[in-house]
Design an enzyme around this catalytic site. Structure first.
Site, PDB file in Angstrom:
ATOM      1  N   ASP A 142       1.811  -5.498   7.407  1.00  0.00           N
ATOM      2  CA  ASP A 142       0.666  -4.588   7.408  1.00  0.00           C
ATOM      3  C   ASP A 142      -0.585  -5.443   7.229  1.00  0.00           C
ATOM      4  O   ASP A 142      -0.775  -6.067   6.177  1.00  0.00           O
ATOM      5  CB  ASP A 142       0.828  -3.570   6.264  1.00  0.00           C
ATOM      6  CG  ASP A 142      -0.366  -2.635   6.145  1.00  0.00           C
ATOM      7  OD1 ASP A 142      -1.463  -2.983   6.629  1.00  0.00           O
ATOM      8  OD2 ASP A 142      -0.214  -1.568   5.536  1.00  0.00           O
ATOM      9  N   ARG A 154     -13.109  -3.422  -7.044  1.00  0.00           N
ATOM     10  CA  ARG A 154     -12.835  -4.226  -5.846  1.00  0.00           C
ATOM     11  C   ARG A 154     -14.131  -4.636  -5.161  1.00  0.00           C
ATOM     12  O   ARG A 154     -15.034  -3.821  -4.981  1.00  0.00           O
ATOM     13  CB  ARG A 154     -12.036  -3.411  -4.815  1.00  0.00           C
ATOM     14  CG  ARG A 154     -10.663  -3.021  -5.221  1.00  0.00           C
ATOM     15  CD  ARG A 154      -9.820  -2.676  -3.990  1.00  0.00           C
ATOM     16  NE  ARG A 154     -10.454  -1.682  -3.126  1.00  0.00           N
ATOM     17  CZ  ARG A 154      -9.894  -1.224  -2.004  1.00  0.00           C
ATOM     18  NH1 ARG A 154      -8.721  -1.707  -1.592  1.00  0.00           N
ATOM     19  NH2 ARG A 154     -10.508  -0.308  -1.288  1.00  0.00           N
ATOM     20  N   PHE A 170       0.865  -1.173   0.000  1.00  0.00           N
ATOM     21  CA  PHE A 170       0.000   0.000   0.000  1.00  0.00           C
ATOM     22  C   PHE A 170       0.912   1.237   0.000  1.00  0.00           C
ATOM     23  O   PHE A 170       1.880   1.296   0.760  1.00  0.00           O
ATOM     24  CB  PHE A 170      -0.905  -0.006   1.242  1.00  0.00           C
ATOM     25  CG  PHE A 170      -1.945   1.062   1.184  1.00  0.00           C
ATOM     26  CD1 PHE A 170      -2.990   0.983   0.276  1.00  0.00           C
ATOM     27  CD2 PHE A 170      -1.874   2.169   2.016  1.00  0.00           C
ATOM     28  CE1 PHE A 170      -3.946   1.990   0.197  1.00  0.00           C
ATOM     29  CE2 PHE A 170      -2.836   3.184   1.943  1.00  0.00           C
ATOM     30  CZ  PHE A 170      -3.864   3.090   1.030  1.00  0.00           C
ATOM     31  N   TYR A 208     -10.629   0.445  10.845  1.00  0.00           N
ATOM     32  CA  TYR A 208     -11.889   0.838  10.210  1.00  0.00           C
ATOM     33  C   TYR A 208     -12.320  -0.012   9.023  1.00  0.00           C
ATOM     34  O   TYR A 208     -13.338   0.264   8.410  1.00  0.00           O
ATOM     35  CB  TYR A 208     -11.863   2.320   9.806  1.00  0.00           C
ATOM     36  CG  TYR A 208     -10.735   2.765   8.895  1.00  0.00           C
ATOM     37  CD1 TYR A 208     -10.768   2.498   7.542  1.00  0.00           C
ATOM     38  CD2 TYR A 208      -9.665   3.485   9.396  1.00  0.00           C
ATOM     39  CE1 TYR A 208      -9.746   2.935   6.710  1.00  0.00           C
ATOM     40  CE2 TYR A 208      -8.643   3.924   8.581  1.00  0.00           C
ATOM     41  CZ  TYR A 208      -8.684   3.645   7.238  1.00  0.00           C
ATOM     42  OH  TYR A 208      -7.674   4.075   6.416  1.00  0.00           O
ATOM     43  N   LYS A 209     -11.532  -1.038   8.698  1.00  0.00           N
ATOM     44  CA  LYS A 209     -11.940  -1.904   7.581  1.00  0.00           C
ATOM     45  C   LYS A 209     -12.707  -3.098   8.140  1.00  0.00           C
ATOM     46  O   LYS A 209     -13.827  -2.941   8.614  1.00  0.00           O
ATOM     47  CB  LYS A 209     -10.706  -2.312   6.777  1.00  0.00           C
ATOM     48  CG  LYS A 209      -9.994  -1.118   6.121  1.00  0.00           C
ATOM     49  CD  LYS A 209      -8.754  -1.574   5.350  1.00  0.00           C
ATOM     50  CE  LYS A 209      -7.924  -0.402   4.857  1.00  0.00           C
ATOM     51  NZ  LYS A 209      -8.557   0.314   3.734  1.00  0.00           N
TER      52      LYS A 209
END
Lengths: 409, 409
Positions: free
Chosen positions: A194, A368, A125, A219-220
């Site tokens: 990560d 996605r 990322f 938050y995912k």
């Protein structure tokens, strides 16, 4: 040929089906973007109302003690620990993923003096690479950034730390954490994973894989709310050796002694910096109750089932419509998302969202779809594929409104 | 001799008296700890309910665009700007004070290559010194930490940046921002002010004083809620030269282009790192409405009136009871708090809190009283002094329960 009823049958047999009721999902919406912002667990509003209207408004400063705000970062970290195969006292909630990665990378270079390389890979990322670049500049290290398939061979005796994104945010491709960690250790390097696209999506076995450090997002798949604080894992064997650079007062052995000299806390608290963001933290802590009693292997089983179904139906229904699969077909090599490529991906995703089926788009051509197995159903997959088919065959995507970029994210 | 009625008369004449209704204060409580955690503005719960139950739960990922989450750090920074004498686009809300100070100090050393000293002072808030120590280690600078009265003379041509806490957290003593900044500039140094105990408490004139950088807290006098995100100010003349080390994706010129190379945003956004903590941010943004239409000079006038009254009444009522004044008598040399020293300060403060009059204690002997002029009244000062008098004369503090330390904070 699968039909919708087959999907409904899979849902009827789903042992985790009851978990869906733990979320407040908007009616008539299929949400396949929990890998970007998790859906809201239904218990959060009541907890937040108490936090705001009682603990803050009535309790005021007393709530740091009386409402147990002070130990919330540790307590919430311990809750996350179970989901990622960590022990109690090895995980703490703080800051953002980027900030936590900075702490870990600097600490790691200090634990491997004489080794001048931070190894990352190009499809990490982006923020992970930006942060690694900055750490390299500040520590005098070299940032070695290689292609994914070159990582294994690029680990040598000069590498202090290997920094990898466990599941790729675009393609959903997943690294073999155990093999890669072992290879790093053989070369005397440390490793940080990560877990932004893994934590809460599938079981992770940090300690079984002997991982040194990990960072990840609240938050995912953990559903902590927009901009929820992140977490950081430090293997207990390393804790006393970790000197992280964002040495703020909450990481001090005695924050409220207000001593002039910094002395790091003996435990995971040393990874803290400033005052904990209580509102976000309380939201995250209560959101994690959605995982209560959930066996992470069972969660993975359902996630694989959803992903396999998506791939099967995409091949069955979307053949010849310009889509290609961007995610490994083998479930052992992917996380909990499936991505499709399409030349008109942006407009197609806009058209899909207009039908209340929410995935997201990543440039240049990636659609996605994230499968948060606690609340996504097999029929949702069917309906998504059916909508994609209709949007492309009818050219519903081909309007000025859908083609024009306007969203920031 | 003042009597309570004199205080009531001051309140009756108070032009800001109406602002108290903007806060949800617990009945029967006098709150003099807004310098630690601000009281809750009454509009916050409704705004948070919308943020949680509509924007998050219903809007889901779409709210980053549709609910204007994305520009919230800039928008909230612009709101704070008015309170601290900054221009639009010079302030942004992000992370914690400690993290923001780290960014600024590293950036400053890069702007003054060849100067090897970070100058701080011993009575800075401890986290500021801890962070400066870490920055010094990472940048190869020397941290020069001097006594408050030595700062002026310690600024020489080797100093890259002077890092000072504007109002001392223990004593409430305030620096002359303009004079100190001028002296730093004369020596070619930059200056960063920690405004934790100033922002929202009194007017600050960052641009009039030609300040380079400032950081500050969202949860004290700005009333943003527990652990609210902090802010950072960069003078517009410096913006393009600032290279901060926590170069996360939200500080990128195009965060959602996901490019491999980091390119800082042209404006204040470059001070961002990770995803903004939206729940805390929304709370802070709505809390700032309590300052709508408030003239900061008028706010200061009331703050001085409250502080002067406290000192006057302390001398009138508490003489001979073992208290000494820890705060400058001259209002021009203090912030918006008054501190008293007392050998039994801890127990006295516990006894006071048990009577629902809330200040706080800082070791070894400081009783702190913060005057948030938006909601504190002159009669509150009277009642506080009267309670202190009673607690000490009756020895009500002298119980096992009050003497025993149990609070974390």
């Amino acid at each position: 040929m699968m039909i919708r009823e087959d999907c409904a049958a899979l849902d009827a047999a789903d042992k985790l089906a009851g978990c869906r009721a733990r979320f407040a999902l908007p009616a008539g919406t299929i949400y396949l973007d929990g890998n970007s912002l998790g859906a809201m667990p239904a218990n959060v509003p009541a907890r937040m109302k108490v936090a705001i209207e009682q603990e803050w408004a009535e309790g005021l400063i007393r709530s740091w003690n009386d409402a147990d705000w002070y130990p919330a970062p540790q307590r919430t970290g311990d809750r996350i620990a179970r989901l990622i195969g960590a022990g109690q006292g090895e995980v703490i909630v703080a800051d953002s993923t980027s900030v936590n990665l900075f702490k870990v990378l600097v600490a790691a270079t200090r634990m491997r003096p004489g080794r001048g390389v931070i190894l990352a890979e190009r499809t990490n990322f982006p923020t992970d690479v930006y942060i690694a670049e900055s750490v390299a500049e500040m520590t005098g290290c070299e940032l070695r950034c290689v292609d994914p398939e070159e990582v294994m061979s690029a680990i040598d005796e000069n590498v202090a730390i290997v920094s990898l994104t466990h599941v790729n945010y675009k393609t959903g491709k997943r690294y073999d954490m155990e093999a890669m960690t072992r290879r790093a250790h053989e070369a005397g390097a440390l490793v940080v994973w990560d877990l932004c696209h893994t934590a809460g999506a599938m079981p992770v076995y940090l300690n079984r894989c002997e991982v040194d450090f990990a960072v990840g997002c609240g938050y995912k798949y953990l559903n902590g709310g927009p901009g929820a604080p992140a977490f950081v894992f430090v293997a207990s064997r390393h804790l006393e050796h970790v000197r992280q650079p964002l040495s703020g007062w909450h990481g001090h052995a005695q924050p409220f002694a207000f001593t002039h000299e910094y002395a790091p806390h003996a435990g995971i608290d040393r990874m803290l910096t400033g005052t904990a963001p209580q509102l976000g933290l309380i939201s995250l802590e209560s959101a994690l109750e959605a995982f209560d009693g959930v066996d992470m292997e069972a969660l993975r089983e359902k996630s694989v089932s959803l992903g396999d179904l998506f791939i099967t139906l995409a091949e069955q229904e979307l053949a010849g419509l310009g889509f290609t699969l961007a995610t490994p077909r083998d479930a052992d090599q992917r996380g909990s998302q499936v991505s499709l490529r399409h030349a008109e991906g942006y407009a197609i995703m806009q058209a899909l969202i207009a039908r209340n089926i929410i995935g997201d788009f990543r440039a240049p051509d990636i659609l996605r779809f994230g499968f948060a197995a606690l609340y996504v159903r097999h029929v949702d997959i069917w309906d998504t594929i059916a909508a994609l088919k209709d949007i492309v065959t009818s050219e519903a995507w081909n309007t000025e409104a859908f083609r024009t970029r306007k969203s920031v994210t």
